[in-house]
Design an enzyme around this catalytic site. Structure first.
Site, PDB file in Angstrom:
ATOM      1  N   CYS A   8       0.863  -1.181   0.000  1.00 39.92           N
ATOM      2  CA  CYS A   8       0.000   0.000   0.000  1.00 39.92           C
ATOM      3  C   CYS A   8       0.901   1.233   0.000  1.00 39.92           C
ATOM      4  CB  CYS A   8      -0.996  -0.022   1.160  1.00 39.92           C
ATOM      5  SG  CYS A   8      -0.294   0.117   2.817  1.00 39.92           S
ATOM      6  N   ASN A  11       2.447   1.494   4.116  1.00 43.88           N
ATOM      7  CA  ASN A  11       2.759   0.256   4.840  1.00 43.88           C
ATOM      8  C   ASN A  11       2.491   0.392   6.337  1.00 43.88           C
ATOM      9  OD1 ASN A  11       5.655  -1.870   5.435  1.00 43.88           O
ATOM     10  ND2 ASN A  11       3.579  -2.504   5.003  1.00 43.88           N
ATOM     11  N   CYS A  13      -1.225   0.805   7.254  1.00 44.12           N
ATOM     12  CA  CYS A  13      -2.658   0.520   7.417  1.00 44.12           C
ATOM     13  C   CYS A  13      -3.070  -0.773   6.727  1.00 44.12           C
ATOM     14  CB  CYS A  13      -3.510   1.675   6.885  1.00 44.12           C
ATOM     15  SG  CYS A  13      -3.327   3.233   7.793  1.00 44.12           S
ATOM     16  N   ARG A  14      -3.224  -0.723   5.411  1.00 45.26           N
ATOM     17  CA  ARG A  14      -3.807  -1.843   4.680  1.00 45.26           C
ATOM     18  C   ARG A  14      -2.863  -3.029   4.517  1.00 45.26           C
ATOM     19  NH1 ARG A  14      -5.403   1.633  -0.430  1.00 45.26           N
ATOM     20  NH2 ARG A  14      -3.416   2.557   0.195  1.00 45.26           N
ATOM     21  N   SER A  15      -1.649  -2.788   4.053  1.00 46.64           N
ATOM     22  CA  SER A  15      -0.768  -3.936   3.783  1.00 46.64           C
ATOM     23  C   SER A  15      -0.343  -4.673   5.054  1.00 46.64           C
ATOM     24  CB  SER A  15       0.431  -3.535   2.912  1.00 46.64           C
ATOM     25  OG  SER A  15       1.189  -2.506   3.491  1.00 46.64           O
ATOM     26  N   ASP A 125      -8.114   3.560   1.615  1.00 51.16           N
ATOM     27  CA  ASP A 125      -7.066   3.766   2.614  1.00 51.16           C
ATOM     28  C   ASP A 125      -7.688   4.342   3.893  1.00 51.16           C
ATOM     29  OD1 ASP A 125      -4.825   4.365   4.107  1.00 51.16           O
ATOM     30  OD2 ASP A 125      -3.747   5.274   2.425  1.00 51.16           O
TER      31      ASP A 125
END
Length: 153
Positions: A8, A11, A13-15, A125
């Site tokens: 993302c 690096n 939040c999402r990943s 995000d």
């Protein structure tokens, strides 16, 4: 061994959420010898940072330890070493495609692209939306589809 990298923007939040959730599933299934999972950023904005508190809350709820998770930026070596490089949104995918050598382009995928009807959808995000629960739901849905793909072989 199948090597999977979630990517993302920062690096945080999402990943790392996808990384943590997939690692837990792999451990729960006893398949640690079959998979290696990591995450990275397209940007250098958060390099060295721990996951966002919102991601930490979700992973804590799932009993996933985030203490060893530190944001890093994708490297040229990653394109060679990972089998699957999965971006959380189209901007991530386009940046990955821009950086990747021609021989590794086929490794790059949009996270939700494996779900019929969601092939072009991105994972918003939560750094901007502040909706970590929506992110969790989309990542869980996506991981179910990826898991089926990776374990059907």
């Amino acid at each position: 061994m199948t090597k999977i990298l979630f990517v993302c923007l920062g690096n945080i939040c999402r990943s790392p959420m996808a990384e943590g959730l997939l690692k837990k599933r792999i451990a729960d299934e006893g398949l640690e010898e079959r998979f290696f999972v990591d995450s990275a950023a397209t940007s250098s904005y958060e390099v060295g940072s721990a996951p966002h508190p919102g991601t930490q809350r979700i992973l804590d709820r799932e009993q996933i330890d985030t203490s060893g998770m530190i944001a890093r930026q994708i490297t040229p070596k990653d394109f060679q070493e990972f089998d699957w490089i999965i971006g959380m949104d189209q901007a991530n995918v386009e940046e990955l495609q821009r950086r990747a050598p021609a021989s590794t382009q086929k490794k790059i995928h949009l996270f939700l692209s494996v779900i019929p009807g969601m092939e072009q959808q991105h994972v918003p995000d939560p750094y901007y939306t502040n909706d970590f629960e929506e992110t969790y739901q989309l990542i869980t849905t996506g991981l179910d589809a990826w898991w089926h793909l990776w374990t059907e072989k």
